[in-house]
Scaffold this motif. Structure first.
Motif, mmCIF file in Angstrom:
data_model
loop_
_atom_site.group_PDB
_atom_site.id
_atom_site.type_symbol
_atom_site.label_atom_id
_atom_site.label_comp_id
_atom_site.label_asym_id
_atom_site.label_seq_id
_atom_site.Cartn_x
_atom_site.Cartn_y
_atom_site.Cartn_z
ATOM 1 N N GLU A 405 45.547 53.391 21.094
ATOM 2 C CA GLU A 405 43.946 53.594 21.285
ATOM 3 C C GLU A 405 43.535 52.249 21.672
ATOM 4 N N LEU A 406 44.061 51.240 20.970
ATOM 5 C CA LEU A 406 43.624 49.609 21.077
ATOM 6 C C LEU A 406 44.110 49.278 22.645
ATOM 7 N N TYR A 407 45.387 49.523 22.783
ATOM 8 C CA TYR A 407 46.026 49.199 24.051
ATOM 9 C C TYR A 407 45.215 49.808 25.194
ATOM 10 N N SER A 408 44.997 51.058 24.943
ATOM 11 C CA SER A 408 44.145 51.619 26.114
ATOM 12 C C SER A 408 42.891 51.053 26.463
ATOM 13 N N LEU A 409 42.140 50.890 25.281
ATOM 14 C CA LEU A 409 40.661 50.339 25.414
ATOM 15 C C LEU A 409 40.905 49.010 26.059
ATOM 16 N N PHE A 410 41.603 48.000 25.781
ATOM 17 C CA PHE A 410 41.769 46.624 26.300
ATOM 18 C C PHE A 410 42.197 46.970 27.675
ATOM 19 N N LEU A 411 43.028 47.822 28.233
ATOM 20 C CA LEU A 411 43.448 48.099 29.425
ATOM 21 C C LEU A 411 42.140 48.412 30.437
ATOM 22 N N ASN A 412 41.388 49.476 29.815
ATOM 23 C CA ASN A 412 40.379 49.919 30.794
ATOM 24 C C ASN A 412 39.164 49.018 30.836
ATOM 25 N N GLU A 413 39.069 48.155 29.572
ATOM 26 C CA GLU A 413 37.980 46.941 29.778
ATOM 27 C C GLU A 413 38.367 46.080 30.774
ATOM 28 N N ALA A 414 39.818 45.775 31.037
ATOM 29 C CA ALA A 414 39.924 44.795 31.937
ATOM 30 C C ALA A 414 40.092 45.325 33.325
ATOM 31 N N LYS A 415 40.393 46.556 33.573
ATOM 32 C CA LYS A 415 40.145 47.121 34.900
ATOM 33 C C LYS A 415 38.792 47.496 35.138
ATOM 34 N N SER A 416 37.954 47.941 34.229
ATOM 35 C CA SER A 416 36.426 48.050 34.505
ATOM 36 C C SER A 416 35.912 46.744 34.981
ATOM 37 N N GLN A 417 36.082 45.707 34.379
ATOM 38 C CA GLN A 417 35.867 44.210 34.657
ATOM 39 C C GLN A 417 36.013 44.028 36.093
ATOM 40 N N GLY A 418 37.461 43.975 36.298
ATOM 41 C CA GLY A 418 37.975 43.864 37.523
ATOM 42 C C GLY A 418 37.217 44.508 38.825
ATOM 43 N N ARG A 419 37.107 46.020 38.628
ATOM 44 C CA ARG A 419 36.396 46.894 39.610
ATOM 45 C C ARG A 419 34.992 45.930 39.875
ATOM 46 N N ASP A 420 34.320 45.856 38.826
ATOM 47 C CA ASP A 420 32.775 45.213 38.974
ATOM 48 C C ASP A 420 33.032 43.904 39.798
ATOM 49 N N ILE A 421 33.820 42.936 39.232
ATOM 50 C CA ILE A 421 33.858 41.852 39.719
ATOM 51 C C ILE A 421 34.254 41.853 41.570
ATOM 52 N N LYS A 422 35.169 42.601 41.722
ATOM 53 C CA LYS A 422 35.368 42.959 43.079
ATOM 54 C C LYS A 422 34.133 43.068 43.941
ATOM 55 N N LYS A 423 33.495 44.267 43.409
ATOM 56 C CA LYS A 423 32.196 44.733 44.309
ATOM 57 C C LYS A 423 31.151 43.614 44.401
ATOM 58 N N ILE A 424 31.191 43.030 43.249
ATOM 59 C CA ILE A 424 30.041 41.868 43.407
ATOM 60 C C ILE A 424 30.543 40.912 44.481
ATOM 61 N N THR A 425 32.056 40.656 44.330
ATOM 62 C CA THR A 425 32.485 39.571 45.391
ATOM 63 C C THR A 425 32.475 39.740 46.738
ATOM 64 N N GLU A 426 32.676 41.104 47.023
ATOM 65 C CA GLU A 426 32.409 41.648 48.529
ATOM 66 C C GLU A 426 30.929 41.495 48.770
ATOM 67 N N LEU A 427 29.982 41.807 47.908
ATOM 68 C CA LEU A 427 28.511 41.885 48.304
ATOM 69 C C LEU A 427 28.424 40.034 48.521
ATOM 70 N N ILE A 428 28.882 39.103 47.822
ATOM 71 C CA ILE A 428 28.383 37.772 48.382
ATOM 72 C C ILE A 428 29.074 37.409 49.579
ATOM 73 N N PHE A 429 29.977 37.764 49.879
ATOM 74 C CA PHE A 429 30.682 37.928 51.200
ATOM 75 C C PHE A 429 29.843 38.254 52.249
ATOM 76 N N LYS A 430 29.476 39.424 51.979
ATOM 77 C CA LYS A 430 28.467 40.073 52.911
ATOM 78 C C LYS A 430 27.231 39.329 53.282
ATOM 79 N N TYR A 431 26.794 38.703 52.420
ATOM 80 C CA TYR A 431 25.484 37.516 52.470
ATOM 81 C C TYR A 431 25.750 36.127 52.384
ATOM 82 N N LYS A 432 27.269 35.801 52.969
ATOM 83 C CA LYS A 432 27.500 34.466 52.713
ATOM 84 C C LYS A 432 26.614 33.273 53.401
ATOM 85 N N GLU A 433 25.964 33.870 54.483
ATOM 86 C CA GLU A 433 24.890 32.753 55.083
ATOM 87 C C GLU A 433 23.777 32.474 54.146
ATOM 88 N N TYR A 434 23.379 33.198 53.337
ATOM 89 C CA TYR A 434 22.321 33.013 52.272
ATOM 90 C C TYR A 434 22.765 32.062 51.014
#
Length: 437
Positions: A405-434
């Motif tokens: 259960e703890l293993y799964s909790l840590f894995l899901n936390e890492a994947k969730s953070q990874g997805r969120d940071i990817k989205k934010i990074t894609e967003l900032i590349f979209k508005y790189k000029e600013y």
């Protein structure tokens, strides 16, 4: 005029503060869950947003579009810490404007038709009117919701603001950009009055912070008596078991400060450690090295103050060697608790500019992990986050068994953070000029 402030999921201190100021003149509702009836009846709707992810959240986008269709007479604004990048908001969300920066002065004026502190679209152009002054922190009591006692933010019902500003230069943090470097502190009695009111309304556990708790009333060559007085008075109201001062820089603690934390609060400090590599700490402009951090941990332990620490993985300049140094540091530190985050390129920070200059294939947030967790299909940032969560648990003063259960909790936390940071990074590349500086 009827005003509704929507603060998704959490009543932020800022939303409560502005609500308290506006209620002196208007009928104000503060909500953390969507209320379509209120939205349709309101003349002004303010979305108080505190995460870059809110900008690309489909639920928030759909809610805004619904309001614009169903209540064509209402003015809809975005406010909060994300207002430091109004161009992105105005390109992504169908709102009438963005209330920039600290909203105590500007929000009431904007509701009266003033444009100072407001960013908005004018045809194909974006007009940004930056505020000309910083607000006084001597403000009316916040608008405190009836269900404030049900809220949980890292164990507290609410974080009370004691001061604004930060002396640091951390590349990943937007506090100095939003509030400035000058430390502006509130009067002790005003904070005391506010805590009494929160307690009366049902808040049980109170955390106090302004980014770094011990910077309250900070001035060079001035003693810290006001900080000690503040803790003593608040502790007498809610009890030491219900008061915390979690966030601390290791270069602004000493024996007296830690003694006050032990005597008047739950007895924990939360250090922003971030890395066990001096090179990465220099890259982050933390202003401290690993020896300084370890000394602060030892000092707290010697005084029987428990220590939690935060770590950032996936910083663009972090090598495998740097990461291993962080693991070694955790072994030596033996923390009581720790938190791991993947480096988030918040728009307008130095980290954001750095990420925009690095090819995506070299960014740990996108680079595929080819090491021991290869079968889990993780990025390098996700793999380090997952691995450090497991490693950190093993070396806590009171570790938990690594169950499935703890293993799964840590894995899901890492994947969730990874997805969120990817989205934010894609967003900032979209508005790189600013954003690139």
């Amino acid at each position: 005029m009827r005003v509704t402030i929507y603060s998704p999921e959490i009543y932020t201190y800022g939303s409560m503060l502005v609500g308290g100021i506006l209620k002196e003149k208007y009928k104000v509702h503060l909500i953390r869950k969507p209320d379509n009836i209120l939205f349709l009846k309101s003349d002004v709707i303010i979305f108080s947003l505190y995460s870059t992810l809110h900008i690309i959240d489909n639920k928030i986008r759909e809610l805004i579009n619904f309001i614009k269709r169903a209540n064509k007479k209402a003015k809809l604004y975005v406010a909060g810490c994300i207002s430091t990048y109004p161009e992105i908001i105005l390109n992504e969300l169908n709102v009438d404007g963005v209330i920039i920066g600290e909203g105590e002065i500007t929000t009431p004026r904007i509701l009266e038709g003033d444009e100072e502190g407001l960013a908005y679209r004018e045809g194909d152009n974006i007009i940004v009117n930056y505020p000309k002054e910083k607000p006084s922190l001597d403000h009316p009591l916040p608008l405190i919701p009836k269900d404030i006692g049900e809220q949980n933010i890292r164990g507290a019902n609410v974080y009370i603001e004691t001061h604004r500003g930060c002396l640091g230069n951390c590349t990943f943090c937007q506090v100095p950009k939003f509030f400035g470097k000058e430390i502006r502190s509130r009067d002790v009695e005003l904070v005391v009055e506010e805590v009494k009111e929160f307690k009366k309304r049902g808040a049980k556990r109170i955390a106090i912070s302004g980014g770094t708790g011990s910077l309250y009333n900070f001035k060079k060559s001035v003693n810290r008596e006001k900080f000690y007085e503040l803790l003593e008075k608040l502790s007498s109201i809610v009890g030491k078991s219900n008061l915390s001062v979690p966030d601390m820089r290791v270069d602004y603690v000493d024996e007296a400060i830690l003694e006050a934390i032990k005597n008047y609060t739950i007895g924990w400090v939360f250090y922003g450690i971030e890395s066990g590599s001096d090179k990465v700490l220099r890259d982050m402009k933390k202003g401290v090295n690993t020896k300084k951090i370890m000394d602060a941990i030892k000092l707290a332990k010697d005084l029987n103050v428990k220590v939690a620490g935060s770590f950032i993985v996936g910083y663009p300049t972090e090598t495998e060697k740097d990461y291993l140094l962080t693991k070694d540091f955790i072994v030596d530190a033996e923390l009581d608790d720790l938190f791991v985050s993947i480096a988030e390129p918040i728009p307008t920070t130095e980290l954001c500019s750095l990420v925009l200059k690095i090819p995506k294939e070299e960014n740990p947030t996108f680079k595929r992990h080819e090491g021991i967790y290869r079968r889990l299909n993780l990025t390098e940032s996700e793999a380090r986050c997952f691995d450090l969560l497991i490693h950190g648990e093993m070396w806590k003063t009171k570790p938990r068994p690594l169950t499935k259960e703890l293993y799964s909790l840590f894995l899901n936390e890492a994947k969730s953070q990874g997805r969120d940071i990817k989205k934010i990074t894609e967003l900032i590349f979209k508005y790189k000029e600013y954003l690139i500086t």
